[in-house]
Structure formats: structure tokens, C-alpha cells
Design a protein around this motif. Structure first.
Motif, PDB file in Angstrom:
ATOM      1  N   PRO A 124       0.822  -1.230   0.000  1.00  0.00           N
ATOM      2  CA  PRO A 124       0.000   0.000   0.000  1.00  0.00           C
ATOM      3  C   PRO A 124       0.848   1.269   0.000  1.00  0.00           C
ATOM      4  O   PRO A 124       0.331   2.351  -0.230  1.00  0.00           O
ATOM      5  N   HIS A 125       2.150   1.146   0.256  1.00  0.00           N
ATOM      6  CA  HIS A 125       3.041   2.301   0.220  1.00  0.00           C
ATOM      7  C   HIS A 125       3.585   2.571  -1.182  1.00  0.00           C
ATOM      8  O   HIS A 125       4.326   3.530  -1.384  1.00  0.00           O
ATOM      9  N   SER A 126       3.227   1.736  -2.138  1.00  0.00           N
ATOM     10  CA  SER A 126       3.673   1.948  -3.520  1.00  0.00           C
ATOM     11  C   SER A 126       2.979   3.163  -4.106  1.00  0.00           C
ATOM     12  O   SER A 126       1.913   3.582  -3.647  1.00  0.00           O
ATOM     13  N   ARG A 139      -4.223  -5.297   0.417  1.00  0.00           N
ATOM     14  CA  ARG A 139      -4.526  -5.492   1.837  1.00  0.00           C
ATOM     15  C   ARG A 139      -3.699  -6.655   2.374  1.00  0.00           C
ATOM     16  O   ARG A 139      -4.168  -7.795   2.458  1.00  0.00           O
ATOM     17  N   LEU A 140      -2.481  -6.343   2.760  1.00  0.00           N
ATOM     18  CA  LEU A 140      -1.523  -7.378   3.122  1.00  0.00           C
ATOM     19  C   LEU A 140      -1.840  -8.042   4.452  1.00  0.00           C
ATOM     20  O   LEU A 140      -1.463  -9.191   4.685  1.00  0.00           O
ATOM     21  N   GLN A 164      -5.001  -8.269   5.937  1.00  0.00           N
ATOM     22  CA  GLN A 164      -6.412  -8.608   6.109  1.00  0.00           C
ATOM     23  C   GLN A 164      -6.636 -10.058   5.710  1.00  0.00           C
ATOM     24  O   GLN A 164      -6.128 -10.528   4.686  1.00  0.00           O
ATOM     25  N   THR A 165      -7.391 -10.786   6.525  1.00  0.00           N
ATOM     26  CA  THR A 165      -7.659 -12.198   6.240  1.00  0.00           C
ATOM     27  C   THR A 165      -9.136 -12.485   5.996  1.00  0.00           C
ATOM     28  O   THR A 165      -9.482 -13.491   5.401  1.00  0.00           O
ATOM     29  N   ASP A 166     -10.020 -11.601   6.465  1.00  0.00           N
ATOM     30  CA  ASP A 166     -11.461 -11.810   6.307  1.00  0.00           C
ATOM     31  C   ASP A 166     -11.986 -10.846   5.249  1.00  0.00           C
ATOM     32  O   ASP A 166     -11.978  -9.639   5.435  1.00  0.00           O
ATOM     33  N   PHE A 167     -12.444 -11.391   4.114  1.00  0.00           N
ATOM     34  CA  PHE A 167     -12.902 -10.558   3.002  1.00  0.00           C
ATOM     35  C   PHE A 167     -14.392 -10.741   2.733  1.00  0.00           C
ATOM     36  O   PHE A 167     -14.876 -10.454   1.646  1.00  0.00           O
ATOM     37  N   ARG A 168     -15.134 -11.225   3.728  1.00  0.00           N
ATOM     38  CA  ARG A 168     -16.559 -11.497   3.519  1.00  0.00           C
ATOM     39  C   ARG A 168     -17.373 -10.226   3.289  1.00  0.00           C
ATOM     40  O   ARG A 168     -18.467 -10.284   2.732  1.00  0.00           O
TER      41      ARG A 168
END
Length: 460
Positions: free
Chosen positions: A321-323, A346-347, A349-353
Motif C-alpha cells: 500500500p506504500h507503492s 490489503r496485506l 487482512q484475512t477476512d474478506f466477507r
């Protein structure tokens, strides 16, 4: 607001009632020498360098602490004013060490600059100079040469009024006075690096930048801070191909003249020995440096093999996200050119529901500068001092002006909701008006004592 008519060095000027002679002089571009005065800090009038001559006044008066009055006539460079300013400079230099050639502040030192115009060519002081013992206040600020300190108290006032944590103070009196931390504690504020910028001499310097370069050796490049959504303006100072220092670029609409420590000191990661500076391939269980052509050919063949064997959906790209936006666009173009839409930033984050079911705020809904004047502030699930230090500083200014604030961490909301479901009519007050508290707004539910800073202190 009523306007006051005064005269400064023969120039007529109208200023709002309540302003000082220093404010009026700045309005018409008349420079008055000073050390302790800063436009963002309270008035201390410690240094007395801004003494000016005022008609009918029995003695020179400090411009920073003298309010304007109708018909006032001020002389900033009269014989009386300059004599007073030179006398103050002589006293400031009595105990100041003559170490400009080895001082990190050399070339950007306010005392050095003003000593050229107001200092004598030789000192009349023959007694022993005082020595102040060095102090360790952490890995960012160096207090190795506190003998240079002129007791302007800018650093002390900054901690109290802007950062919200009084980490430095002055102990002792007279020639025994010195700036120090409390009981040997370190300076840990998220805005502590601004004390380095505020110091008009070489008493507080940057530890990472210590003895690295001279200011005239550095090239300047304007940039934007990447570590939060505020987008603070900054100046990257470079020597050769190496980033040596990062300083704030004043922008009243965003970061004012401040910068958070993570934006100021994160450049050290650029020069870390752990960074990859050349492409490497693992051969025989060991990493070996190769040229770019070999590395790119290896990657292209690997991606083509995965696409052929498992399909394009087996390919995905995680972008930092810093790119920059350009880097993100090129990464997305590359992956989609291979037939895959699996691109994300989103490096952690594991829950994308919730994808597709919620919408984020496209923007704050108001200019950042207007945060200082909000009447009520609700902070939900955020420790602002850590997440957005400069936003926290703005909200703290609003609280100090008598605004109200509230802060509800997630675990407190669950407790309050559970209490309400069990039949409690009043699960608890969420905020208390600043006008009803003798020391300003206080959080009733939430971390810390502070109003508007997610855990900082509210008095000051």
C-alpha cells in the motif's frame, strides 16, 4: 473584530485588537529578531531578543508579548532597540560554546545567523563557562550538547501544547537552569521530532542524522508522506543517491509545519543493509545475485508455466500500500495481461466477507484544516495518536478551545449495547461537554484522559 491603527518603523498598519507587536510586524514584512517566539506556540517572552522601542514606554518592550494599542508607534531598528538586542545577544553568548565548526546545526542555526548582525567581534566575558551534562532521551533526539541551550522553552511548550505530553521541562534557576526529561525518562511522543526543528540552536539534534552531512551539501526534493491518509507535505534531502534527512514542508491545509515521527525517520529503512539492491535467484539452496535480464526471464517463464498448468486464476499479486499509484497501475496491468484479476494491497487482512457489501467514505467530507473548529468529535475504534498523529493534534486543539469529544473503542460499545439489552435505561454517558468541566473535555469511555487525541493528555 475591532481594528487597531499602529505605526511600525514609519509604516501604518491595521491589525485586529488583541494581536501583538510581533504579529503586526509580520503582517507588513518587518523582521524582528527572536528565539523563543513561534507562531504555533504560546508566548513565553524568555529570550528577550525581540525588544523594540515603543513611544512613551520607559524601556524597550518584548514585541512577542506586547499587545497593540491604538496610535502605538514602534521602532524595531532604532538605536535604543538595537542596543537592547545586542545586549541580549551578548548575554546569550556568555555560556554558549564556540563549537560552530562541529555543530550539526551549523548553516541553519538561528543563533548563528543573528550573532552575525547583533553579536560583538569579541567577548568581554572572562570567567569560566558553565557546562551542562548530556542526557539520553531515546533513539531519535540527541541531547549530547545541552550547553548550547538558550532556554527558549520551545521544546517544552511544544510537548504541552501540540503533542499533548509534557516530556521535557526546565529544572533549576538562573545559571543552574536546564532542560531535561522527567526522572530520566525518554521522549516517546509520536511528534517528538518536531522539537528538533523548533530548537533554534544545536541543543536538540537528530540522532540518525548526527554528523552525516552539512545542510548546504543536500539537494531538496518535495514529496508526500506515505504512512497515513493525511498526505503530509515533506522535503526529502538527498546527498548523492542517498536520502539523508526528511523535514516537513509547511502546508496549513494539511500538516501545518509539523511532521509525525514515522514520516520523519522512516527513511532509515531505505538505507538498511537488509534491503535488496539487486535481483537474486535461489540456486542449490542458496541465494545468488543475477542481472536483471536473467531475473526477468526466470519470472516470465515461471508465470507462463503456472498459467499453462493451473490457469490464469492461479496467479495473484499483492502490492504494498506504500507503492505509488503508477506502480500499482503497472502491477495491475501486468497481472490482468496474464488473464488474472487477483490484485490486492490489503496485506494484513484475512477476512474478506464484507467485500461488495460495504462502502468506505470517499473522503473526509470537510477540509482537514476545519477539524480544529469542530463542535463535536466522535472517534470510533481508532487510537488516533498512533494512527494519525497530526489529526490527533488538530482534534486536541479543538478540545482545548472548549469543544466536546467522545471516543468509543469497540469493546466498550459491546459492553454498552449489552447493558442496554439487559434493561439498563442508561448504559453510561458517552461524552461530557467541555463547557461543564473545569479543565476542558474529558473522555468518559475510552482509553486515556485525553479529549480528541485518542489517549493523549488534555490539559496544557
Amino acid at each position: 473584530m475591532a481594528q487597531i491603527n499602529i505605526e511600525i518603523d514609519g509604516k501604518a498598519v491595521q491589525v485586529p485588537a488583541g494581536q501583538t507587536v510581533m504579529d503586526a510586524a509580520n503582517q507588513i514584512g518587518v523582521y524582528i529578531p527572536h528565539f523563543c517566539y513561534h507562531k504555533k506556540l504560546s508566548i513565553a517572552a524568555n529570550c528577550r531578543m525581540c525588544l523594540v522601542q515603543i513611544e512613551k514606554a520607559p524601556k524597550p518592550m518584548p514585541a512577542c508579548a506586547t499587545p497593540v494599542a491604538e496610535g502605538m508607534k514602534v521602532q524595531t531598528h532604532s538605536e535604543q532597540a538595537v542596543t537592547a538586542q545586542k545586549g541580549v545577544m551578548e548575554f546569550l553568548l556568555i555560556n554558549h560554546p564556540l563549537d560552530c565548526p562541529i555543530c550539526d546545526q551549523g548553516g541553519e542555526c538561528q543563533l548563528q545567523d543573528l550573532a552575525v548582525g547583533y553579536g560583538a567581534s569579541a567577548s568581554r566575558y572572562q570567567e569560566d563557562k558553565r557546562v551542562v551534562f548530556h542526557k539520553n532521551v531515546g533513539p531519535l533526539i540527541s541531547m549530547e550538547e545541552m550547553t548550547r541551550c538558550i532556554h527558549c522553552t520551545r521544546c517544552v511548550r511544544f510537548g504541552q501544547e501540540i503533542a499533548g505530553i509534557m516530556e521535557l521541562g526546565m529544572s533549576g534557576r538562573g545559571e543552574h537552569a536546564e532542560i531535561q526529561s522527567f526522572v530520566g525518562r525518554t521522549v516517546d511522543s509520536e511528534l517528538s521530532g518536531n522539537m528538533i526543528d523548533l530548537c533554534p540552536v544545536g541543543a536538540l539534534t537528530s540522532k540518525p542524522f548526527r554528523y552525516q552531512a552539512r545542510t548546504w551539501e543536500l539537494a531538496r526534493r518535495k514529496s508526500i508522506a506515505p504512512h497515513d491518509s493525511l498526505g503530509s507535505n515533506l522535503v526529502v534531502q538527498v546527498k548523492g543517491e542517498r536520502v539523508m534527512r526528511v523535514l516537513p514542508l509547511e502546508n496549513e491545509a494539511l500538516n501545518e509545519c509539523w511532521l509525525s515521527d514515522k514520516d520523519r525517520f522512516s527513511y532509515e529503512g531505505l538505507n538498511s543493509p537488509d534491503r535488496l539492491t539487486a535481483p537474486m535467484l535461489k540456486q542449490g539452496g542458496e541465494w545468488k545475485e543475477v542481472d536483471w535480464q536473467t531475473a526477468l526471464r526466470y519470472v516470465a517463464e515461471g508465470l507462463a508455466g503456472i498459467t499453462k498448468e493451473h490457469g490464469a486464476d492461479a496467479i495473484a499479486a499483492l502490492v504494498s500500500p506504500h507503492s505509488t499509484l503508477e506502480e500499482m497501475a503497472l502491477a495491475a496491468q501486468l497481472v490482468r495481461g496474464l488473464g488474472s484479476d487477483n490484485v490486492d494491497f490489503r496485506l494484513r487482512q484475512t477476512d474478506f466477507r464484507a467485500d461488495g457489501k460495504r462502502r468506505g467514505a470517499p473522503w473526509l467530507g470537510m477540509p482537514v484544516a476545519d477539524l480544529n473548529s469542530l463542535d463535536r468529535i466522535l472517534v470510533v475504534g481508532s487510537f488516533l495518536r498512533k494512527d494519525h498523529p497530526l489529526v490527533a493534534a488538530r482534534l486536541r486543539q479543538a478540545v482545548k478551545k472548549g469543544r466536546g469529544t467522545q471516543h468509543r473503542p469497540r469493546h466498550r460499545r459491546r459492553l454498552a449495547d449489552a447493558g442496554a439489552r439487559q434493561g439498563n435505561r442508561r448504559p453510561g454517558p458517552l461524552w461530557r461537554s467541555a463547557g461543564r468541566h473545569p479543565r476542558g473535555a474529558r473522555e468518559v469511555e475510552g482509553r486515556g484522559r485525553a479529549g480528541g487525541a485518542g489517549g493523549g493528555h488534555a490539559d496544557g
